[in-house]
Scaffold this motif. Structure first.
Motif, PDB file in Angstrom:
ATOM      1  N   ASP A 269     -20.938  -5.125 -21.116  1.00  0.00           N
ATOM      2  CA  ASP A 269     -20.032  -6.252 -20.933  1.00  0.00           C
ATOM      3  C   ASP A 269     -19.186  -6.437 -22.181  1.00  0.00           C
ATOM      4  O   ASP A 269     -19.610  -6.082 -23.286  1.00  0.00           O
ATOM      5  N   ARG A 284     -27.110  -7.647 -24.678  1.00  0.00           N
ATOM      6  CA  ARG A 284     -27.207  -6.440 -23.859  1.00  0.00           C
ATOM      7  C   ARG A 284     -28.621  -6.229 -23.337  1.00  0.00           C
ATOM      8  O   ARG A 284     -28.816  -5.951 -22.141  1.00  0.00           O
ATOM      9  N   ARG A 287     -29.509  -8.754 -20.680  1.00  0.00           N
ATOM     10  CA  ARG A 287     -28.899  -8.435 -19.397  1.00  0.00           C
ATOM     11  C   ARG A 287     -29.683  -7.341 -18.679  1.00  0.00           C
ATOM     12  O   ARG A 287     -29.895  -7.413 -17.461  1.00  0.00           O
ATOM     13  N   THR A 290     -33.037  -8.765 -17.439  1.00  0.00           N
ATOM     14  CA  THR A 290     -32.799  -9.688 -16.328  1.00  0.00           C
ATOM     15  C   THR A 290     -32.518  -8.932 -15.038  1.00  0.00           C
ATOM     16  O   THR A 290     -32.994  -9.317 -13.956  1.00  0.00           O
ATOM     17  N   ASN A 291     -31.746  -7.854 -15.114  1.00  0.00           N
ATOM     18  CA  ASN A 291     -31.451  -7.065 -13.919  1.00  0.00           C
ATOM     19  C   ASN A 291     -32.705  -6.380 -13.369  1.00  0.00           C
ATOM     20  O   ASN A 291     -32.869  -6.276 -12.151  1.00  0.00           O
ATOM     21  N   THR A 392     -25.473 -12.262 -14.247  1.00  0.00           N
ATOM     22  CA  THR A 392     -25.573 -11.858 -15.654  1.00  0.00           C
ATOM     23  C   THR A 392     -24.701 -10.659 -15.971  1.00  0.00           C
ATOM     24  O   THR A 392     -24.451 -10.359 -17.129  1.00  0.00           O
ATOM     25  N   GLN A 393     -24.243  -9.932 -14.954  1.00  0.00           N
ATOM     26  CA  GLN A 393     -23.313  -8.823 -15.173  1.00  0.00           C
ATOM     27  C   GLN A 393     -22.195  -8.921 -14.137  1.00  0.00           C
ATOM     28  O   GLN A 393     -22.373  -9.478 -13.055  1.00  0.00           O
TER      29      GLN A 393
END
Length: 480
Positions: A269, A284, A287, A290-291, A392-393
């Motif tokens: 991102d 980073r 993210r 979280t994914n 989040t992305q």
């Protein structure tokens, strides 16, 4: 027939070609310049009035004795400083005229002049709604091709920045620009992309970027993982080109395609680079974690609900204590579809009604559904985490790929238990391994094939001096 010596016949052929008597937005005006008849053709809406007025004042000042004998002489001696194309083929005339160029047919000259005076109607440059940053540039791509190229050139003032042009679609004749940095990109990749674009046989790119993507990568619809990275930020596109990527811009689309790209590149991102290295690294890694949690948190919770003896005593609080009226797997699946329904409703809701409807939706899904016995609070909690994790992305294709595999995991886990969970996980890994980019590179690179230094850079954001030093060594070693 539109190229020849009979001026009246040429006019009639062009009139028949474009049906000028029926198309009210296709303009035709006959004037006299230097004692010769001149037919001017333009598309209403693309032609700025002030510009053409000044241009005609210049042409009206040309005297008859000053008119050159041929079109080449007229271009070099009797035209102002504008972008001019000499046309001698009918298809080129059709393409340029319908693209918005002002065309001039002068009596006595066989060719036709195309003057680029167009101004496309469009919105102003502003920050993309989806790719926002807390710090950094606030400009974004728009629906016009030329301004988008200018936004990239503003950031890369290098002679090696190249843009190649193509036109696709028998009816739409959509303009496409392929951008790259000469000397940093693999020339074979550029040739492969250009050959693929030029060989496309399609009536129209009706959905712009998505239509082009489906034509570039046909027959791979069953795998939901994105093959390209999309961005509406000029800084992201410029940075990718400097790293050796190819950028494809499509007219009428504010998003550009970046290729080749891996899963790690899609997750990156712009915010990672607008903060110091430590903060960027933290964002980073957060993210990525979280994914991963967004894929497994609800299937794991479902597995533990069905096998409560596996839960250690310190974690027994995660189990559902209230009565379960609806099977947990159905609760999860209903909420998965309900969240997507709320997303679509939010997109189509007028701005003035967004706040009151959001409050109503929050009350209904938060209180009433739990009190009525449809859903348990624990399941609502985990689905709320999943709903937030989706944002989040910025890549929506990756969000839905994660969602599809999470639903498959839920269904397999509910039917086959732990074996279904393992099978769903294997299916997810197999999907990632079988996904390839347009240029045939590994989707999980630099994990597979393994490249330790490159993988470390994907996880840890380097400072600019360290990045420059690393790339300098890599370029020197590649030359040797």
């Amino acid at each position: 027939m539109i190229f020849g010596s009979d001026f009246k016949m040429r006019q009639q052929e062009i009139s028949n070609l474009f049906k000028l008597d029926e198309n009210f937005d296709l303009l035709h005006r006959e004037v006299r310049i230097g004692g010769r008849k001149v037919s001017i053709y333009s598309v209403d809406g693309f032609l700025p009035g002030d510009t053409i007025e000044k241009l005609m004042q210049f042409f009206y000042s040309i005297k008859e004795e000053d008119m050159p004998e041929n079109l080449a002489g007229f271009i070099s001696k009797s035209t102002p400083f504008v972008d001019i194309i000499e046309i001698d083929k009918e298809q080129d005339f059709i393409d340029n005229f319908l693209a918005g160029l002002t065309c001039m047919m002068i009596e006595g000259y066989e060719g036709i002049l195309a003057l680029d005076l167009r101004e496309y109607p469009g919105r102003s440059v502003e920050e993309p709604e989806k790719d926002k940053v807390l710090r950094g540039s606030r400009d974004g791509f728009i629906e016009a091709l030329i301004p988008n190229m200018a936004l990239i050139r503003r950031r890369i003032r290098d002679k090696n920045l190249m843009f190649k042009f193509a036109r696709v679609g028998r009816s739409s004749r959509t303009d496409i620009a392929v951008g790259y940095m000469y000397g940093r990109v693999n020339e074979k990749d550029v040739k492969k992309v250009m050959d693929s674009i030029n060989s496309m046989d399609v009536d129209a790119l009706t959905m712009n970027q998505e239509s082009l993507a489906e034509m570039l990568f046909p027959g791979k619809w069953i795998n939901p993982f994105p093959k390209y990275k999309y961005t509406e930020r000029p800084d992201t596109a410029a940075a990718s080109m400097l790293e050796g990527s190819i950028v494809i811009l499509v007219d009428n689309s504010p998003a550009v395609m970046i290729l080749p790209t891996s899963l790690f590149g899609i997750i990156e991102d712009a915010n990672d680079y607008y903060f110091p290295p430590v903060t960027g690294t933290y964002l980073r890694i957060t993210r990525m974690v979280t994914n991963i949690l967004a894929v497994f948190i609800t299937p794991v919770f479902l597995l533990l609900i069905e096998n409560p003896e596996w839960v250690p005593k310190p974690l027994e609080f995660i189990l559902i204590r209230d009565d379960i009226n609806v099977a947990p797997v159905f609760q999860f699946l209903i909420l998965e579809f309900a969240i997507d329904g709320l997303k679509m409703a939010a997109v189509n809701t007028p701005n003035m009604l967004t706040t009151p409807l959001s409050i109503v939706a929050g009350i209904v899904f938060g209180d009433y559904t739990v009190d009525s016995g449809w859903f348990n609070p624990e399941i609502m909690l985990y689905m709320a985490f999943v709903a937030v994790a989706n944002y989040t992305q910025s890549n929506m294709e990756l969000t839905y790929a994660v969602k599809f595999h999470r639903v498959i995991l839920l269904i397999l886990t509910s039917i086959f238990g732990v074996y279904g969970f393992i099978a769903g996980t294997v299916l997810l890994i197999a999907s990632l391994l079988m996904t390839h980019t347009l240029l045939g590179e590994g989707y999980l690179y630099p994990l597979i094939p393994f490249n330790a230094k490159c993988l470390a850079r994907r996880f840890f954001r380097m400072s600019l001096p360290a990045y420059e030093k690393t790339h300098k060594r890599e370029r020197q070693s590649s030359k040797q």
